[in-house]
Design a protein around this motif. Structure first.
Motif, mmCIF file in Angstrom:
data_model
loop_
_atom_site.group_PDB
_atom_site.id
_atom_site.type_symbol
_atom_site.label_atom_id
_atom_site.label_comp_id
_atom_site.label_asym_id
_atom_site.label_seq_id
_atom_site.Cartn_x
_atom_site.Cartn_y
_atom_site.Cartn_z
ATOM 1 N N TYR A 197 34.398 31.315 38.519
ATOM 2 C CA TYR A 197 33.970 32.208 37.450
ATOM 3 C C TYR A 197 32.819 31.552 36.709
ATOM 4 C CZ TYR A 197 38.213 35.010 37.979
ATOM 5 O OH TYR A 197 39.186 35.828 38.443
ATOM 6 N N ALA B 268 36.763 34.700 30.749
ATOM 7 C CA ALA B 268 37.618 35.658 31.439
ATOM 8 C C ALA B 268 36.951 37.018 31.560
ATOM 9 C CB ALA B 268 38.947 35.800 30.684
ATOM 10 N N LYS C 264 41.890 32.493 46.081
ATOM 11 C CA LYS C 264 43.145 32.189 45.382
ATOM 12 C C LYS C 264 44.304 31.986 46.348
ATOM 13 C CE LYS C 264 42.168 34.619 41.038
ATOM 14 N NZ LYS C 264 42.634 35.662 40.107
ATOM 15 N N TRP D 16 52.051 33.312 33.244
ATOM 16 C CA TRP D 16 51.214 32.449 34.067
ATOM 17 C C TRP D 16 51.501 32.716 35.533
ATOM 18 C CZ3 TRP D 16 47.973 28.412 32.004
ATOM 19 C CH2 TRP D 16 47.953 28.374 30.609
ATOM 20 N N ASP E 27 46.304 31.422 36.741
ATOM 21 C CA ASP E 27 45.820 32.461 35.837
ATOM 22 C C ASP E 27 46.795 32.661 34.693
ATOM 23 O OD1 ASP E 27 43.653 32.836 37.470
ATOM 24 O OD2 ASP E 27 44.384 34.677 38.401
ATOM 25 N N TYR F 192 47.867 35.535 31.807
ATOM 26 C CA TYR F 192 47.783 36.943 31.427
ATOM 27 C C TYR F 192 48.535 37.172 30.121
ATOM 28 C CZ TYR F 192 46.185 38.185 36.160
ATOM 29 O OH TYR F 192 45.475 38.304 37.333
ATOM 30 N N LEU G 197 43.928 39.618 31.733
ATOM 31 C CA LEU G 197 43.620 38.250 32.134
ATOM 32 C C LEU G 197 42.964 37.522 30.974
ATOM 33 C CD1 LEU G 197 43.540 36.118 34.385
ATOM 34 C CD2 LEU G 197 41.288 37.016 35.028
ATOM 35 N N TRP H 129 42.777 33.877 30.867
ATOM 36 C CA TRP H 129 42.172 32.608 31.284
ATOM 37 C C TRP H 129 42.462 32.400 32.761
ATOM 38 C CZ3 TRP H 129 44.522 28.247 33.387
ATOM 39 C CH2 TRP H 129 43.742 27.083 33.475
ATOM 40 N N SER H 130 41.563 31.717 33.457
ATOM 41 C CA SER H 130 41.778 31.347 34.848
ATOM 42 C C SER H 130 41.236 29.952 35.072
ATOM 43 C CB SER H 130 41.087 32.331 35.800
ATOM 44 O OG SER H 130 41.237 31.906 37.143
#
Length: 1038
Positions: free
Chosen positions: A372, A376, A410, A425, A434, A436, A442, A444-445
């Motif tokens: 990314y 997010a 992923k 998570w 990830d 949520y 979403l 954070w990743s």
């Protein structure tokens, strides 16, 4: 427990190992932990644990057997780990914390293994889902002596389908998910939980396909379940999709999907099994696809409580019709049978598929940067934003959010965890994590980490294999045994260390402790919060004080038997007397059998029936049996392990008193012979743990012929790179690996010292830092006296490819016929004027024989190829060899009884030059600096080894295996002169066939000289011939 991290409070668990690293720049740190269960000494008979549950001061692990059994630990202030009134599990190892076996007491005997665990501290209940679809429930009661478990009830939750996940919401609703994708909601009627009655089935959760009108199972396979901290939403995960459900009425709120293949599998599954999922009485709901950028609409999330509850809906249709459920079970059984047949056929191509997949993954990783770009909201492409603009929460046929750029990277979903702050998570196979919101947004990743942060070692798991919410943190375990702790709110990395040698299978939080389960079966307890440095330092000091040092004597031998049959007198002369003071005996044999047939059979065994390599062929078994009989004649020796590859054999024996401390036995082989794959050359090895320290013995046979030095070096390089045991990881070096135990073994001891005396001096066989490759410590030059390997930078560079099989051994012994010859020693000046009629090889042959006859054989060591290659750093890095004082061991006339006084070296046409081809090398925990002195004590946990003395490294020249008797020789006094016929001389006779001459060490007597056979006047010793019927010796006189 007033001080749960103090060593005295956790002494029953044993000593904890070192931890891992925080990042590549930091020094290795030692993490505070308690060892609950060590890797089983006998994994074949031990419980294959896969899941944990913890709470109320106790720990549960399963599966144990096919009857729904669990292991139960309940530590208390007294130091005991047994639950109140329980008996220790008989299958547990003596050096692990004692536990009890928990068995369900249902009316019908349980027939399934535990596949999922759930512990609810509030109501004090434990649920265990099993492979046969049954759920068992226990009530937990805690008092001052620990926590006891009482069986409450069991019920058939899913007809014969393996339960993969369990989840509970605060209102008392229990959710179960299966390996076939089924998801059901159960209710105990009230949050108080009726202890005696099994729960009532409320709904079979399913989704309605808008195009076909067919009700679909939630997933093709339920991977994990989690209920948000607020209790409103149930999250269910399949391989590539996540579904959100109302815990109020079972309504499907939406789906987060990264791959359409699972949805297609769901449709096919529903059509094949049920002709439409409606036959199962499920709730018909057409789910909306959730856009992770914005999640569920708040009104939709709150609106679920305005509709009828699951209890009211269940009262109308009584949930699932039992007859249809049974019919579905029957269909499912048929589908499973077809699947098993397909799986059997698929096994043939499994290895090829895995290799192709690995190559594809490496290609993807190397060709694209799947990350990314920092937030997010920017994680999705412009097409995702466009799709979001037309998204209407809850609308039928709403557009799904397109896959993000990193969706393929992923991998499959592996774990779910619900954090205390309400977030969910999600852990993926390829190391992505990830975060949520409860509504599916979403937040954070881990792929948002910048390249600079990743290089600094922020959060880079190899692959998520375990996940758990612990207070305000989230704990993750990966497939390299690393543990990671992140802040649940900010997702910042708090801690990271090496928790296990193998992948982490499960993590469970129990109050102030967090438990982790490794793939090898080890369980460790870690403090949920980092303890103060002062406490950690005090704990480490207490740990050192509780270590116990062991001293052992090891007898090691190697023999190229040249296809001969074993001889009891020969083996007794070789081993019996020396084994009296030994606790371990390690033997390597070469050329037990030879020929094309042997190589061909071995190739079939290695590739199609590897287990038979540990049972030995008839020729090898004869040697194994005879050696065992000889050793049992001097003590109670038990065989530890064996491995054969064509003519190369290795075997290990240990005294009976060591048997409880030996385990984790594994064997391996590397073929280097015909076309690089034949078993006539190469190595076989046995690995085992002794007092939880890993010991490896390797027996090798390298390439033959005088000029094949590089071929022999190549054999060495291939073996150190490819020798691998199934119970040792192959990916990366074990960082400060310690076998989890409270005892330290120091192998080797002065044979004259009392092993029970605390004042006995230690004369041992190695040393260094455990788990670190020998290349990491500088080495000095090699010499025959010191025996240490050298080579400096060249050795360090050449040793970069050490595999874990040998690198991580804490005692490594390498024996064999390495075939290194004597080539151009100092003082040899060949005549090169007529190479055709007077070849250099023939000149060298004569030169070496003259040196041996003149008893100047040690001068030939200057031409020893093995010592030369060690000195330049090409081979045997970090290993040591004792000082060589014996005669060359290669090559003797077959069928003639050689001895140290009269060695009969090969006199054939090939003119083989005598050489020291048979060698023994070793090291301890780190690079061996000297064969005669132990390394300096760097850590008390080091394994330090050395020879008992200069003469401990020797060759037995008198032994043979051809005629069933030992060679006979005598000593004559006077040493020079003539003894006439009828005169008497004092002689010493050894090893004759006559019984009266078989006394140990020979017999000194006077015999009459009757005549001459062979010899010379100026000889001080003569060969003799002994007659069986009379004790007469014919001495050679002129």
């Amino acid at each position: 427990m007033s001080n749960p991290f103090a060593q005295d409070a956790w002494d029953p668990f044993g000593a904890a190992p070192r931890g891992g690293i925080y990042n590549s720049q930091q020094a290795q740190q030692r993490e505070l932990s308690a060892q609950i269960r060590l890797p089983p000494l006998n994994p074949k008979t031990a419980a294959p644990l896969k899941t944990l549950a913890a709470g109320l001061g106790c720990l549960f692990a399963g599966p144990v057997g096919d009857g729904g059994q669990l292991l139960h630990w309940s530590p208390n202030e007294s130091g005991s780990t047994l639950p109140p009134g329980a008996h220790p599990c008989p299958s547990g190892d003596h050096d692990s914390a004692a536990c009890a076996e928990l068995t369900p007491r249902s009316i019908e005997p349980a027939k399934g293994r535990v596949t999922a665990l759930l512990l609810a501290p509030g109501p004090g209940m434990l649920w265990a889902g099993c492979s046969d679809g049954v759920v068992h429930c226990w009530g937990l009661c805690k008092d001052g002596t620990g926590t006891a478990a009482r069986w409450l009830h069991s019920w058939q939750a899913h007809g014969g389908k393996k339960i993969k996940a369990l989840a509970l919401c605060p209102t008392g609703r229990l959710f179960t998910g299966t390996a076939t994708g089924a998801l059901r909601m159960w209710s105990y009627g009230s949050p108080a939980f009726a202890e005696q009655a099994a729960p009532r089935l409320l709904r079979q959760l399913c989704k309605l396909d808008a195009r076909s009108g067919v009700q679909l199972p939630p997933h093709s396979k339920v991977i994990a379940l989690a209920v948000s901290a607020g209790g409103r939403v149930l999250w269910s995960a399949g391989k590539s999709t996540i579904s959100l459900w109302s815990t109020h009425n079972g309504e499907c709120l939406g789906t987060i999907s990264s791959d359409s293949s699972e949805q297609q599998q769901q449709q096919q599954y529903a059509q094949q099994q049920y002709g439409g999922y409606a036959a199962m009485g499920g709730m018909q709901q057409q789910p909306a696809d959730i856009n992770p950028r914005i999640g569920l609409d708040a009104a939709r999330l709150a609106g679920q409580f305005e509709r009828p509850s699951a209890e009211l809906l269940a009262a109308d249709d009584e949930a699932v019709d039992a007859e249809k459920d049974a019919a579905a079970m029957l269909i499912n059984t048929g589908v499973k049978a077809m699947g098993k047949a397909s799986k059997l056929l698929g096994k043939l191509g499994k290895n090829l598929q895995e290799k192709a997949s690995k190559m594809l993954d490496e290609g993807r990783a190397g060709s694209t940067d799947l990350r990314y770009d920092g937030s997010a909201t920017s994680a999705y492409s412009s097409s995702s934003v466009s799709a979001a603009s037309s998204y209407a929460p809850g609308a039928a046929g709403a557009a799904a959010a397109p896959k993000s750029a990193d969706a393929a990277s992923k991998g499959d979903i592996k774990k779910l965890a619900a954090a205390a702050d309400g977030s969910i998570w999600v852990g993926f196979k390829r190391g992505v994590l990830d975060k949520y919101s409860e509504a599916g947004q979403l937040l954070w990743s881990s792929t948002t980490a910048t390249a600079a942060a990743a290089a600094a070692g922020v959060f880079r798991p190899a692959g998520i294999t375990a996940l758990a919410a612990v207070g305000s943190s989230v704990w993750a375990g990966d497939n390299q045994g690393q543990l990671w702790v992140l802040d649940a709110r900010s997702a910042a990395l708090q801690r990271s260390w090496k928790g296990h040698v193998f992948p982490v299978r499960s993590i469970a939080a129990g109050g102030h402790l967090v438990y982790s389960l490794g793939k090898a079966g080890s369980i460790r307890a870690w403090p949920a919060l980092p303890p103060p440095p002062a406490l950690t330092a005090a704990w480490q000091q207490d740990l050192v004080e509780c270590l116990k040092e062991q001293q052992l004597t090891v007898l090691v031998g190697t023999w190229n038997v040249n296809e001969t049959k074993p001889s009891r007198p020969g083996l007794q002369q070789w081993l019996a007397e020396r084994a009296i003071s030994a606790q371990l005996v390690m033997i390597g044999l070469q050329e037990v059998e030879m020929g094309t047939m042997s190589v061909g059979k071995d190739a079939i065994t290695q590739y199609l029936a590897k287990s038979k390599a540990e049972s030995a062929t008839a020729a090898a078994q004869a040697w194994v049996a005879m050696i065992g009989e000889v050793l049992r004649g001097v003590g109670d020796f038990r065989r530890v392990g064996l491995r054969q590859m064509s003519g190369v054999l290795v075997l290990v024996f240990a005294r009976a008193e060591l048997e409880p401390h030996i385990g984790e036995v594994a064997t391996a082989s590397v073929a280097c012979g015909v076309m690089g794959y034949g078993g006539n050359k190469g190595a076989v090895a046995v690995s085992f743990s002794l007092f939880r320290r890993r010991v490896v013995i390797v027996s090798s046979h390298f390439a033959a012929h005088q000029d094949k030095v590089e071929s022999r070096n190549a054999d060495y390089a291939k073996i150190v790179r490819h020798l691998h045991f199934h119970n040792v990881p192959t990916d990366k070096p074990q960082q400060q690996q310690q076998y989890e135990a409270s005892d330290v073994v120091v192998l080797g001891a002065d044979p004259c010292a009392d092993p029970n005396s605390s004042n006995s001096s230690s004369r041992r066989l190695g040393g260094g830092s455990p788990g670190i490759s020998p290349r990491k410590t500088p080495r000095g030059g090699a010499n025959a006296d010191a025996g240490g390997s050298g080579g400096g930078a060249a050795a360090a560079a050449a040793d970069e490819e050490w595999g874990a099989g040998m690198r991580d051994a804490e005692l490594l012994v390498w024996v064999g016929d390495f075939n290194y010859r004597v080539d151009r020693p100092d003082g040899f000046v060949p005549d090169e004027s007529d190479p055709e009629n007077n070849p250099i090889g023939a000149q060298l042959y004569q030169y070496v024989h003259r040196k041996i006859s003149a008893k100047q054989h040690l001068a030939l060591l200057s031409g020893d190829q093995c010592l030369r290659e060690v000195a330049r750093g090409a081979i045997f890095h970090g290993l040591a060899e004792g000082p060589i004082s014996f005669l060359p061991t290669y090559k003797f006339e077959k069928g003639r009884e050689s001895n140290a006084l009269q060695p009969f070296y090969d006199q054939g046409e090939k003119k083989r030059v005598p050489a020291w081809t048979d060698r023994v090398l070793f090291r301890g925990s780190g690079p061996q600096r000297s064969a005669l002195e132990c390394n300096a004590v760097e850590q008390r946990s080091d394994v330090r080894v050395c020879l008992a003395g200069p003469q401990a490294y020797n060759s037995l020249m008198e032994s043979c295996s051809t005629g069933g008797a030992l060679p006979t020789w005598l000593e004559v006094s006077p040493a020079a002169g003539v003894v006439g016929p009828g005169g008497c001389v004092a002689i010493r006779v050894q090893g004759t066939k006559a019984a009266q001459w078989q006394a140990a060490g020979g017999l000194r007597c006077e015999l009459c000289v009757l005549g001459c056979v062979e010899g010379s006047v100026d000889s001080s010793r003569w060969p003799v011939a002994c007659y069986r019927d009379a004790p007469q010796v014919h001495v050679a006189l002129p």
